[in-house]
Motif scaffolding. Structure first.
Motif, PDB file in Angstrom:
ATOM      1  N   TYR A   2     -20.523 -19.240   6.329  1.00  0.00           N
ATOM      2  CA  TYR A   2     -20.239 -19.081   7.757  1.00  0.00           C
ATOM      3  C   TYR A   2     -18.748 -18.878   7.934  1.00  0.00           C
ATOM      4  O   TYR A   2     -17.949 -19.758   7.608  1.00  0.00           O
ATOM      5  CB  TYR A   2     -20.700 -20.306   8.539  1.00  0.00           C
ATOM      6  N   GLY A   3     -18.368 -17.700   8.412  1.00  0.00           N
ATOM      7  CA  GLY A   3     -16.971 -17.414   8.690  1.00  0.00           C
ATOM      8  C   GLY A   3     -16.664 -17.754  10.137  1.00  0.00           C
ATOM      9  O   GLY A   3     -16.965 -16.964  11.038  1.00  0.00           O
ATOM     10  N   ALA A   4     -16.106 -18.921  10.362  1.00  0.00           N
ATOM     11  CA  ALA A   4     -15.900 -19.418  11.722  1.00  0.00           C
ATOM     12  C   ALA A   4     -14.913 -18.572  12.519  1.00  0.00           C
ATOM     13  O   ALA A   4     -14.835 -18.703  13.741  1.00  0.00           O
ATOM     14  CB  ALA A   4     -15.421 -20.871  11.679  1.00  0.00           C
ATOM     15  N   GLN A   5     -14.161 -17.704  11.846  1.00  0.00           N
ATOM     16  CA  GLN A   5     -13.214 -16.832  12.538  1.00  0.00           C
ATOM     17  C   GLN A   5     -13.800 -15.438  12.765  1.00  0.00           C
ATOM     18  O   GLN A   5     -13.077 -14.446  12.818  1.00  0.00           O
ATOM     19  CB  GLN A   5     -11.918 -16.727  11.725  1.00  0.00           C
ATOM     20  N   GLY A   6     -15.121 -15.373  12.901  1.00  0.00           N
ATOM     21  CA  GLY A   6     -15.766 -14.090  13.144  1.00  0.00           C
ATOM     22  C   GLY A   6     -16.020 -13.275  11.896  1.00  0.00           C
ATOM     23  O   GLY A   6     -16.126 -12.042  11.964  1.00  0.00           O
ATOM     24  N   ASP A   7     -16.142 -13.971  10.744  1.00  0.00           N
ATOM     25  CA  ASP A   7     -16.333 -13.269   9.471  1.00  0.00           C
ATOM     26  C   ASP A   7     -17.787 -13.156   9.050  1.00  0.00           C
ATOM     27  O   ASP A   7     -18.080 -12.690   7.951  1.00  0.00           O
ATOM     28  CB  ASP A   7     -15.538 -13.972   8.367  1.00  0.00           C
ATOM     29  N   GLY A   8     -18.714 -13.600   9.903  1.00  0.00           N
ATOM     30  CA  GLY A   8     -20.120 -13.386   9.617  1.00  0.00           C
ATOM     31  C   GLY A   8     -20.845 -14.602   9.075  1.00  0.00           C
ATOM     32  O   GLY A   8     -20.286 -15.695   8.944  1.00  0.00           O
TER      33      GLY A   8
ATOM     34  N   ALA B 139     -25.174 -10.802  16.648  1.00  0.00           N
ATOM     35  CA  ALA B 139     -25.914 -12.057  16.820  1.00  0.00           C
ATOM     36  C   ALA B 139     -25.926 -12.859  15.522  1.00  0.00           C
ATOM     37  O   ALA B 139     -25.759 -14.087  15.523  1.00  0.00           O
ATOM     38  CB  ALA B 139     -27.339 -11.773  17.281  1.00  0.00           C
ATOM     39  N   VAL B 140     -26.114 -12.164  14.403  1.00  0.00           N
ATOM     40  CA  VAL B 140     -26.191 -12.843  13.107  1.00  0.00           C
ATOM     41  C   VAL B 140     -24.837 -13.391  12.681  1.00  0.00           C
ATOM     42  O   VAL B 140     -24.765 -14.414  11.991  1.00  0.00           O
ATOM     43  CB  VAL B 140     -26.749 -11.890  12.031  1.00  0.00           C
ATOM     44  N   PHE B 141     -23.758 -12.761  13.087  1.00  0.00           N
ATOM     45  CA  PHE B 141     -22.430 -13.210  12.678  1.00  0.00           C
ATOM     46  C   PHE B 141     -22.231 -14.706  12.932  1.00  0.00           C
ATOM     47  O   PHE B 141     -21.554 -15.387  12.160  1.00  0.00           O
ATOM     48  CB  PHE B 141     -21.355 -12.402  13.414  1.00  0.00           C
ATOM     49  N   ASP B 142     -22.820 -15.231  14.003  1.00  0.00           N
ATOM     50  CA  ASP B 142     -22.642 -16.643  14.353  1.00  0.00           C
ATOM     51  C   ASP B 142     -23.904 -17.470  14.119  1.00  0.00           C
ATOM     52  O   ASP B 142     -24.005 -18.592  14.612  1.00  0.00           O
ATOM     53  CB  ASP B 142     -22.242 -16.766  15.829  1.00  0.00           C
ATOM     54  N   MET B 143     -24.860 -16.952  13.367  1.00  0.00           N
ATOM     55  CA  MET B 143     -26.183 -17.567  13.308  1.00  0.00           C
ATOM     56  C   MET B 143     -26.319 -18.698  12.301  1.00  0.00           C
ATOM     57  O   MET B 143     -27.189 -19.566  12.444  1.00  0.00           O
ATOM     58  CB  MET B 143     -27.237 -16.496  13.023  1.00  0.00           C
ATOM     59  N   ALA B 144     -25.515 -18.738  11.259  1.00  0.00           N
ATOM     60  CA  ALA B 144     -25.745 -19.692  10.173  1.00  0.00           C
ATOM     61  C   ALA B 144     -25.860 -21.145  10.643  1.00  0.00           C
ATOM     62  O   ALA B 144     -26.795 -21.848  10.238  1.00  0.00           O
ATOM     63  CB  ALA B 144     -24.664 -19.556   9.103  1.00  0.00           C
ATOM     64  N   PRO B 145     -24.953 -21.656  11.491  1.00  0.00           N
ATOM     65  CA  PRO B 145     -25.099 -23.061  11.901  1.00  0.00           C
ATOM     66  C   PRO B 145     -26.397 -23.340  12.655  1.00  0.00           C
ATOM     67  O   PRO B 145     -27.033 -24.380  12.440  1.00  0.00           O
ATOM     68  CB  PRO B 145     -23.873 -23.291  12.798  1.00  0.00           C
ATOM     69  N   ALA B 146     -26.797 -22.417  13.531  1.00  0.00           N
ATOM     70  CA  ALA B 146     -28.029 -22.622  14.299  1.00  0.00           C
ATOM     71  C   ALA B 146     -29.255 -22.573  13.395  1.00  0.00           C
ATOM     72  O   ALA B 146     -30.197 -23.361  13.558  1.00  0.00           O
ATOM     73  CB  ALA B 146     -28.141 -21.573  15.404  1.00  0.00           C
ATOM     74  N   LEU B 147     -29.257 -21.658  12.435  1.00  0.00           N
ATOM     75  CA  LEU B 147     -30.371 -21.590  11.494  1.00  0.00           C
ATOM     76  C   LEU B 147     -30.439 -22.862  10.659  1.00  0.00           C
ATOM     77  O   LEU B 147     -31.524 -23.434  10.455  1.00  0.00           O
ATOM     78  CB  LEU B 147     -30.219 -20.372  10.587  1.00  0.00           C
ATOM     79  N   ALA B 148     -29.296 -23.313  10.166  1.00  0.00           N
ATOM     80  CA  ALA B 148     -29.270 -24.535   9.355  1.00  0.00           C
ATOM     81  C   ALA B 148     -29.847 -25.718  10.130  1.00  0.00           C
ATOM     82  O   ALA B 148     -30.613 -26.522   9.585  1.00  0.00           O
ATOM     83  CB  ALA B 148     -27.842 -24.836   8.911  1.00  0.00           C
ATOM     84  N   GLN B 149     -29.503 -25.821  11.402  1.00  0.00           N
ATOM     85  CA  GLN B 149     -30.013 -26.924  12.211  1.00  0.00           C
ATOM     86  C   GLN B 149     -31.509 -26.777  12.468  1.00  0.00           C
ATOM     87  O   GLN B 149     -32.252 -27.764  12.494  1.00  0.00           O
ATOM     88  CB  GLN B 149     -29.260 -26.989  13.543  1.00  0.00           C
ATOM     89  N   ALA B 150     -31.973 -25.541  12.620  1.00  0.00           N
ATOM     90  CA  ALA B 150     -33.384 -25.307  12.927  1.00  0.00           C
ATOM     91  C   ALA B 150     -34.295 -25.630  11.750  1.00  0.00           C
ATOM     92  O   ALA B 150     -35.425 -26.095  11.945  1.00  0.00           O
ATOM     93  CB  ALA B 150     -33.584 -23.857  13.358  1.00  0.00           C
ATOM     94  N   ILE B 151     -33.827 -25.398  10.525  1.00  0.00           N
ATOM     95  CA  ILE B 151     -34.693 -25.606   9.361  1.00  0.00           C
ATOM     96  C   ILE B 151     -34.207 -26.741   8.469  1.00  0.00           C
ATOM     97  O   ILE B 151     -34.772 -26.970   7.400  1.00  0.00           O
ATOM     98  CB  ILE B 151     -34.842 -24.315   8.535  1.00  0.00           C
ATOM     99  N   GLY B 152     -33.180 -27.443   8.900  1.00  0.00           N
ATOM    100  CA  GLY B 152     -32.661 -28.558   8.119  1.00  0.00           C
ATOM    101  C   GLY B 152     -31.671 -29.361   8.931  1.00  0.00           C
ATOM    102  O   GLY B 152     -32.031 -30.030   9.894  1.00  0.00           O
ATOM    103  N   LEU B 153     -30.399 -29.267   8.557  1.00  0.00           N
ATOM    104  CA  LEU B 153     -29.335 -29.993   9.248  1.00  0.00           C
ATOM    105  C   LEU B 153     -28.050 -29.193   9.123  1.00  0.00           C
ATOM    106  O   LEU B 153     -27.660 -28.812   8.020  1.00  0.00           O
ATOM    107  CB  LEU B 153     -29.144 -31.384   8.632  1.00  0.00           C
ATOM    108  N   SER B 154     -27.401 -28.931  10.253  1.00  0.00           N
ATOM    109  CA  SER B 154     -26.126 -28.222  10.227  1.00  0.00           C
ATOM    110  C   SER B 154     -24.986 -29.213  10.053  1.00  0.00           C
ATOM    111  O   SER B 154     -24.952 -30.244  10.734  1.00  0.00           O
ATOM    112  CB  SER B 154     -25.919 -27.446  11.528  1.00  0.00           C
ATOM    113  N   PRO B 155     -24.035 -28.925   9.176  1.00  0.00           N
ATOM    114  CA  PRO B 155     -22.884 -29.829   9.041  1.00  0.00           C
ATOM    115  C   PRO B 155     -22.073 -29.937  10.324  1.00  0.00           C
ATOM    116  O   PRO B 155     -21.353 -30.916  10.517  1.00  0.00           O
ATOM    117  CB  PRO B 155     -22.065 -29.199   7.905  1.00  0.00           C
TER     118      PRO B 155
END
Length: 205
Positions: free
Chosen positions: A86-92, A156-172
């Motif tokens: 997850y690139g928190a600075q808009g890196d995808g 939409a996908v660029f910022d998706m990793a944290p939401a996906l992690a929370q949906a199927i497990g736990l987001s840090p």
């Protein structure tokens, strides 16, 4: 840690672990062994254990194949394993999701022209649901999608990793003082750290 070949674990606070991982990942040469030298292995957090560090990057040119295999091994033992970029600075964003010893999905959107070469498996239910929310077809073929559709999905996908992690497990990003925790977090050496040592530095504790 045996499945990952990690060595010399050292108990650390979350603050120190974050400082070390950030420094190793960003302060040294981008392609040097130091950026892969150490990882933070968290205590058990709400049933999940996190391994954090550049060494875990599922789309790094040097590490991608091994991260994929590590997820397979871990999911064979524990049932499920995931790896995220997850690139928190808009890196995808990118992810690998494995269950029962097999990778069921790898996907990446980072703006790299070769992102599509990393794709494995069918879209996850979370991906399909998000596309429906955007008014896009839940299943798609990038080769036949319009440029506007591709752009909308990419952003939409660029910022998706944290939401996906929370949906199927736990987001840090959701971990807090109320997160159930068991055990102690450690910094551990990877095979790079064991062979080459670790970068010098002073860190906050």
């Amino acid at each position: 840690m045996d499945l990952l070949g990690l060595a010399r674990p050292r108990p650390v606070t979350f603050a120190l672990a974050n400082d070390v991982v950030e420094a190793d990942s960003h302060d040294g040469p981008a392609d040097g062994p130091g950026c892969f030298a150490r990882v933070f292995v968290s205590p058990e957090l709400d049933g999940w254990t996190f391994v954090a560090g550049r060494w875990c990057d599922p789309i790094d040119d040097e590490r991608a194949d091994e991260v994929l295999r590590a997820c397979e091994r871990l999911s064979a033992r524990y049932g499920r394993a995931q790896a995220y970029y997850y690139g928190a600075q808009g890196d995808g964003s990118a992810w690998v999701v494995a269950e029962g010893g097999a990778v069921i999905r790898r996907y990446s959107e980072t703006g790299d022209g070769d992102d599509h070469l990393l794709t494995i498996g069918a879209p996850l239910p979370f991906e399909r649901d998000r596309r429906v929310e955007l008014g896009l077809a839940p299943d798609w073929d990038a080769a036949h999608a319009s440029e506007d559709e591709e752009d909308e999905w990419k952003w939409a996908v660029f910022d998706m990793a944290p939401a996906l992690a929370q949906a199927i497990g736990l987001s840090p990003l959701t971990i807090g003082s109320d997160t159930p925790m068991r055990g102690t977090g450690v910094l551990a050496l990877t095979e790079y750290g064991t062979a080459n040592g670790v970068p010098p530095g002073a860190y906050s504790i």
